[in-house]
Design a protein around this motif. Structure first.
Motif, PDB file in Angstrom:
ATOM      1  N   LEU A   1      24.507  32.328 -52.167  1.00  0.00           N
ATOM      2  CA  LEU A   1      23.571  33.231 -51.489  1.00  0.00           C
ATOM      3  C   LEU A   1      24.036  34.685 -51.594  1.00  0.00           C
TER       4      LEU A   1
ATOM      5  N   LEU B   1      23.255  35.912 -55.005  1.00  0.00           N
ATOM      6  CA  LEU B   1      21.812  36.141 -55.190  1.00  0.00           C
ATOM      7  C   LEU B   1      21.354  37.407 -54.472  1.00  0.00           C
ATOM      8  N   LEU B   2      21.984  37.678 -53.333  1.00  0.00           N
ATOM      9  CA  LEU B   2      21.642  38.915 -52.615  1.00  0.00           C
ATOM     10  C   LEU B   2      21.922  40.122 -53.494  1.00  0.00           C
TER      11      LEU B   2
ATOM     12  N   TYR C   1      19.401  40.140 -56.575  1.00  0.00           N
ATOM     13  CA  TYR C   1      17.995  40.472 -56.352  1.00  0.00           C
ATOM     14  C   TYR C   1      17.771  41.786 -55.621  1.00  0.00           C
ATOM     15  N   THR C   2      18.814  42.298 -54.989  1.00  0.00           N
ATOM     16  CA  THR C   2      18.597  43.552 -54.258  1.00  0.00           C
ATOM     17  C   THR C   2      19.540  44.656 -54.728  1.00  0.00           C
TER      18      THR C   2
END
Lengths: 342, 498
Positions: A332, A335-336, A339-340
């Protein structure tokens, strides 16, 4: 005029809240359940529990807009003074995160023994039941053969612009990623993910959209779950599914989980409800519902459809989720940043 | 993709969409005004405003596959989303223009000022000011309101998004939070968006306040329709071309925002309603819609009420408006944390957190609407109609009644309806802050959508659109039936009529 309007609205709101939903029954025993499972599937189960025990159940369902963000965050926010008694989640890894945050209380249900050890927490903070599988959904108008080799060819192609997957930040795709990271390593997962992106895989915001893209023939292949796949199959769409298999041939089976909330207001009723959820009856109810959830414990096989028997066969090859739970947060976090750009 | 990129794209998109919508809304507004037949005017107005009342959920659900079909074209996805926004923003701008009296400064006054040109900077500044406060005020306010609406959009973007396109800051924020970004960091990100929104809101407030006190500002607020602004601009052969173009645009708007969503769902409306009936849940679903309407109306009325008291309280009003500009997701998360404080936790599992948050979220929009309505409340038309109400002639009195209803109460009703609509269809606040015994219809719709139960989804969406509409109609009739004299003060909610 304004005061009258406001008074009228407040009175109307109070009356509607009192009589509108027909669920509050006043003095009897009661229970609050947060439920991430589809409302149409969960409601008959909850109603059955009400009929059997006389316990009134207030249910709070999750919605697609929140991608299970709402209930998990609510439980975290309410940790100091919980109003929820039982969390019925449809993703084990999400529940395990709550265990790590101290939101859950261990409870070894008498019915937990019928569930294989790979689908429950070692210390009984949560116990799994009725599962879904991660599957490839193929459009039969576009794809000639429906075997794993065909899927492999499609996934190793240089262009994946007719392959779709949900954004892995949420839901079962996140669990899928965590399983992949646990099987290999985070670095290998990152390479695979970037390879998909570079080859033009279509990322959407949920498994239901993935299903729709394949069902409409916009994409040929999609990663989704069995319940979503049946949504298209039942409508007569030209689709078929195959289980996602890992390098060692294991499948990804994602159970519902029942978990007791630490410090909940109605612990006795909550335990009764968890016992009920983990029973054979409930697994059979969920297996015969439109989502065809897969019973994990022993059930009367004669009551299962051929489709569910097939899914049950696939689920016997399921990978254990415990290693995935250990890397879930790492995935997670990555992915944070992915994607950001943080 | 970084937050700055997402924010930058959203800012550019909202400014572009609001700008493109401006001539369209002006054209539609002129068409609505200049239509001779009453029924045609009403029909045109309803068609222009309709997209504003079509739920984001329905629009997004209808066009999500269209977006997917455009997956080979990033520009196509972006254009589709911008187009969907354009429908709504045009509707809002038409509403703003219909509500605002046009224009405040007469052409004669402007001509006189032009004759006084002494070439100084002071003259030039005053010339610009007169134009903005007068001739272009409605356009500027409409543009700012449209930009704000466009910038805050979330649902449609989330539903049509593919491969992270279109790039929208609200969706970026949601994803970041979903992936574990701490609330404190989300608030930092929101601060930039709030700053931009305040930048949009401030000129609108200044313009509206200036318009409300037109006489003091040296401008005569006549409320009269300027022939040049409405009909004169498109004279002769140009007028017929513009009228034809207006009809075409209206048809396109209604087709894209109403007919296509209805047509694609039409087969499922009846089967969905039948299914709800067979399941024995039709009545409970109707109850669910009614519950949601009541709480949303409560939030809408509260928002307008609070805004009335906030007028003239600079820092306090700015603070309240800022909260609403956070967007519904972040505001809900902040309020969720707030209502967990031990001292206030006792009201947590009640309607109070939900309605309070909906109210706060609506405040900036309510403020804009209130300013628009204040401008109208001071208009001479209302005053004249109020005087004519006392006429012994039944015909005159009836006409005055209709005028008061149209210019006063019906506009308030429209404002409350619009706020109610926004509150009713917002999913973030209710999903986080509703009491456990209350299931708003919008959260149920999302739940149904997830599992592709389109029959019941469409049937419930129809109930959710039709029932509030019928209730609004009923309220409109009731407001017409209620005596005007007794309610004269309430018509303007405490505004003093000169």
């Amino acid at each position: 005029m304004l005061a009258a309007t406001l008074c009228g609205l407040v009175i109307a709101a109070l009356l509607i809240s009192k009589f509108g939903n027909g669920r509050s029954d006043g003095d009897g025993p009661s229970l609050v359940v947060y439920c991430s499972c589809d409302a149409a599937i969960a409601e008959p189960v909850i109603e059955k529990f009400r009929q059997r025990t006389g316990i009134s159940v207030e249910v709070r369902f999750d919605e697609e807009a929140n991608k299970s963000l709402g209930l998990a965050n609510l439980l975290l926010a309410e940790k100091g003074a919980p109003r929820c008694d039982v969390y019925w989640n449809n993703q084990a890894l999400g529940t395990d995160r709550l265990r790590r945050e101290g939101v859950l209380e261990a409870y070894e249900s008498p019915n937990a023994g019928r569930i294989p050890a790979g689908f429950r927490d070692a210390d009984f903070y949560w116990t799994g039941f009725s599962a879904r599988l991660r599957v490839y959904l193929l459009n039969t108008d576009e794809v000639g053969k429906f075997d794993p080799a065909t899927v492999d060819v499609m996934l190793t192609a240089t262009q994946l612009d007719r392959v779709t997957i949900a954004q892995p930040v949420f839901g079962t795709t996140l669990s899928h990623y965590a399983v992949l990271a646990a099987q290999t390593s985070l670095e290998e997962l990152q390479q695979w993910h970037r390879s998909l992106q570079q080859r033009g895989v279509r990322q959407v915001r949920g498994n239901s959209i993935t299903r729709d893209l394949v069902a409409e023939g916009i994409c040929d292949l999609g990663f989704t779950d069995t319940d979503d796949a049946y949504g298209a199959i039942d409508k007569g769409r030209p689709v078929r599914m195959l289980p996602v298999r890992l390098a060692d041939g294991k499948t990804i089976c994602l159970p519902n989980t029942a978990a007791l909330i630490a410090g909940c207001p109605h612990p006795d009723e909550a335990r009764q409800f968890i016992d009920f959820l983990l029973s054979e009856n409930v697994e059979l109810m969920l297996a015969t519902a439109s989502a065809r959830q897969i019973p994990l414990g022993p059930v009367d096989e004669s009551q299962l459809s051929d489709e569910v028997r097939q899914l049950r066969e696939w689920s016997r090859d399921a990978v254990s989720l415990r290693p995935a739970a250990n890397v879930h947060q790492q995935v997670l976090d990555w992915l944070l940043s992915e994607y950001t750009a943080q | 993709m970084s937050h700055a990129t997402a924010l930058g794209c959203s800012v550019l998109r909202c400014l572009a969409v609001a700008t493109v919508a401006l001539p369209l809304s002006a054209m539609l507004w002129r068409y609505c005004f200049s239509s001779q037949a009453g029924w045609r005017r009403r029909l045109a107005t309803a068609a222009a405003v309709a997209p504003l009342f079509v739920p984001d959920l329905l629009i997004g659900f209808t066009y999500r596959l269209t977006s997917a079909r455009l997956l080979h074209s990033d520009v196509g996805t972006e254009l589709l989303y911008a187009g969907l926004l354009l429908l709504r923003v045009t509707g809002l701008q038409v509403v703003a223009r219909l509500l605002l009296p046009v224009p405040a400064g007469s052409l004669e006054a402007m001509h006189s000022w032009r004759l006084l040109n002494d070439g100084t900077r002071a003259w030039a500044w005053q010339w610009v000011r007169l134009n903005i406060l007068g001739r272009y005020r409605a356009a500027v306010v409409a543009w700012l309101a449209g930009s704000l609406l466009c910038f805050q959009e979330f649902e449609t973007a989330a539903l049509v998004q593919i491969n992270q396109l279109p790039v929208v800051w609200t969706v970026w924020l949601f994803d970041a939070f979903a992936a574990g970004e701490p609330l404190s960091l989300s608030l930092q990100h929101v601060a930039w968006a709030m700053g931009f929104q305040l930048l949009l809101l401030s000129p609108a407030l200044v313009l509206l306040r200036a318009a409300g006190s037109g006489a003091a500002g040296g401008l005569a607020v006549t409320g009269a329709v300027d022939a040049g602004a409405v009909g004169g601009r498109a004279a002769g052969s140009g007028r017929s071309i513009e009228r034809s173009l207006s009809v075409l645009v209206l048809l396109a708007v209604v087709t894209a925002a109403v007919l296509i969503p209805v047509w694609t769902s039409s087969g499922q409306i009846v089967s969905g309603l039948a299914l709800l009936w067979q399941q024995g849940t039709l009545l409970s679903r109707i109850g669910q819609v009614l519950q949601s309407v009541v709480t949303s109306v409560l939030a809408a009325v509260l928002a307008l009420w609070i805004c009335r008291d906030l007028v003239g309280r600079g820092v306090l009003s700015l603070l309240f408006l800022s909260l609403g500009l956070c967007g519904s997701l972040v505001l809900s998360l902040v309020m969720l944390a707030f209502f967990q404080l031990p001292i206030i936790r006792v009201v947590y599992d009640t309607y109070i957190p939900m309605v309070a948050t909906q109210t706060l979220w609506l405040l900036p929009r309510a403020w804009l609407l209130l300013m628009l309505l204040r401008v109208l409340a001071d208009s001479e038309s209302l005053h004249s109609a109020g005087l004519l109400l006392a006429s012994a002639d039944a015909g005159v009195s009836r006409t005055a009644r209709v005028t008061l209803w149209r210019l006063g109460r019906i506009r308030w009703l429209l404002a409350v309806s619009l706020l109610t609509h926004w509150s009713f269809w917002d999913v973030s606040i209710v999903s986080l802050l509703r009491p456990v015994q209350f299931e708003p219809v919008v959260t149920r719709l999302y739940n149904e959508m997830h599992y592709g139960r389109t029959d019941t989804l469409i049937a419930m969406t129809v109930l959710s659109v039709v029932m509030p509409f019928c209730l609004a109609l009923l309220a409109g009739l009731l407001m017409y039936a209620l005596p005007f004299r007794r309610l004269g003060r309430s018509d303007t909610w405490g505004e003093t009529r000169e």
